[in-house]
Design an enzyme around this catalytic site. Structure first.
Site, short mmCIF file in Angstrom:
data_model
loop_
_atom_site.label_atom_id
_atom_site.label_comp_id
_atom_site.label_asym_id
_atom_site.label_seq_id
_atom_site.Cartn_x
_atom_site.Cartn_y
_atom_site.Cartn_z
N HIS A 21 97.79 85.24 37.06
CA HIS A 21 98.47 86.42 37.50
C HIS A 21 97.16 86.64 38.64
O HIS A 21 97.87 88.00 38.82
CB HIS A 21 99.18 86.88 36.85
N HIS B 158 104.51 78.95 36.65
CA HIS B 158 103.57 78.47 36.65
C HIS B 158 103.81 76.74 36.16
O HIS B 158 103.27 76.23 34.85
CB HIS B 158 103.57 78.65 34.82
#
Lengths: 339, 339
Positions: free
Chosen positions: A220, A58
């Site tokens: 996600h 991320h």
């Protein structure tokens, strides 16, 4: 898989090696190479440590935010996987002294379980560690159940405000209370446009129809709350800001900081266009938008999409938001010329 | 087209509106709304103006680099199209006083023709304007014909060093000479992994086989010099750095600044991994790499790919590289803690 890596096994360690090689005056590896910490920390008996563990993939969140005025350490998990309690404990031990530590936890199941376990183990070792749960995504649980929501991009307001406050010498309990207050003043809603590619499988992380946008999908690929047809971004933003203001109304005149976070594959052209629409909607409600953060800071690989976060700071929080810092990847928020 | 815009006709103006709304203390619109300039300029009779015109669609370059210590103005063309001579002239007139101006021109045909025409018109109006051609892409013309090469991401070294020098009061002729010296010390080579989507047509900007990478493709999809199979990034970077050092050898011990620029859709994980490999190759040749710039700063929409630029500054240039600035999107380069 068309990603620029060496081997799947090396992804995270190669990345960390590049990061500490790039910014050796700012960051350093801890005793465990998966712990990234400040190169020149303040005395740990005087300054409360601020740290977080998270799955990688991320970036720049959270590794890129280590540095003076921000995080003291980041514990880097495998791709999309929370670090283990033992690893988080190593990170805590690396940076925590008599002043104690705030362990930030973005509310996702693995992060919560492992983070709380690590904090308890640290307490058993005699360290003062206070976990601070972060949650802001209004699509992940209804109003009234805020503490069941996921952590999303708006958690970055907590990083920055607490980072600046800790640097200035705020004590442990006050930092936790401040973080809770920032959290209470922040809401986020996201939209997914196109999937990213998992570095683990080489596969697209989800599928969605060519003419649709998902509202409220998690970082996600967690399910969202609705679909919309692609159309003028003005309509999409108007809807999203409306949802945010329904969830937490903002009074006319209340200074508001907007974060438009890109998911990775959305262009700066688009993010600036989105900001323009957010500012227009707020302006129409007499809500002044100041000192925004616009860019791809909490990402899901090359996923297309964005989130809008609204934060209504107190005057003190606004000062902390603008305070200088030396992290490699957090933007420098300033209202003036600076040179 | 799955992009987050209102209409094709509004793309550029919506973006500029968002930009000036976001950073009102740093940037402002000129008399022509396609000219973005500093909100609080220094007296134009004392400070040489530094400006550039370019097609949009590559953000944050160059609009995001307007601010003290960097650019005085950016003239924003349509998507992937150089601004007209008349528009560039408006930009020059907006910021140029007795101290004169350096008009940066990244060497692409339309930019060169229109930039030179605008500079001549400005001279006819009595303004001292010196165009500075920027070229660094070693794949676009052979060694010995450097001045026929394209401008690529390495031009950002010129922006920053000249921006800091102009802010410090350097005179016009000295700035041009400094810019030429930075140019002579910089080389860039890029690799394309996956195409971006044109905001004008909604189509992919080029195609390439699923298992291949193109070397040396330009930022608008200009043809490259070779293809390689996807493999460990270590091999790709080793090849590319070898090409750069063949084109312009760097002596052992010569301090070198590396720029790893992402094309838009390449993740920070990958860019940091690439930096790690670049630093390893340089270290093996006893070339110290310092103060890098790593991120997606000169982009082609959501194109996957990256470029590597190597710059060997003089000690004075290295100081200017690290000088503070207030532009919204250029990174803050610093060797220390900063708070």
């Amino acid at each position: 898989m068309k990603k620029l890596f060496n081997t799947k096994e090396r992804i995270v360690d190669d990345m960390i090696n590049g990061f500490v090689a790039a910014y050796p005056d700012i960051v350093a590896r801890g005793a465990n190479p998966r712990v990234v910490c400040r190169a020149t920390p303040k005395p740990r008996d005087e300054k409360v440590a601020l740290l977080i563990g998270n799955g990688s993939g991320h970036e720049p969140i959270a590794m890129g935010f280590v540095g003076s005025g921000l995080l003291d350490a980041n514990i880097v998990g495998d791709v999309f996987a929370a670090p283990s309690p033992d690893l988080i404990l190593e990170g805590i031990e690396e940076v925590t002294g008599d002043a104690g530590a705030v362990l930030l936890i973005s509310r996702h199941e693995g992060d919560v379980i492992n983070g709380n376990a690590a904090a308890m183990m640290a307490e058993d070792d005699g360290l003062k560690v206070r976990p601070l749960l972060m949650y802001d995504d209004i699509s992940s649980a209804p109003k009234g159940q805020e503490d069941e929501r996921r952590g999303a991009a708006g958690t970055m307001f907590i990083y920055k405000v607490l980072g600046a406050a800790a640097e200035a010498g705020m004590a442990l309990d006050d930092l936790v209370a401040l973080g809770e207050d920032v959290r209470a003043r922040t809401r986020t809603l996201g939209a997914a446009v196109s999937p990213g590619i998992s570095p683990l499988t080489g596969e697209l992380m989800f599928t969605l129809p060519e003419d649709e946008i998902f509202i409220g999908m998690g970082v996600h690929g967690e399910p969202g709350v609705g679909r919309r047809k692609v159309g003028p971004v003005k309509d999409l933003v108007s809807f999203m800001v409306g949802e945010l203001l329904d969830d937490r109304p903002i009074e006319p005149g209340a200074t508001t900081v907007v974060l438009v976070n890109g998911s990775g594959g959305t262009t700066m052209m688009e993010l600036l266009t989105i900001y323009n629409e957010v500012a227009s909607v707020l302006s129409a409600r007499d809500i002044p938008a100041v000192l925004p953060m616009i860019g791809s800071y909490s990402t899901t690989q090359e996923m297309g999409g964005f989130s809008i976060s609204l934060f209504t700071p107190t005057p003190d929080m606004l000062k902390l938001w603008q305070a200088p810092h030396a992290s490699p990847h957090f933007p420098h928020i300033h209202g003036g010329e600076g040179v």
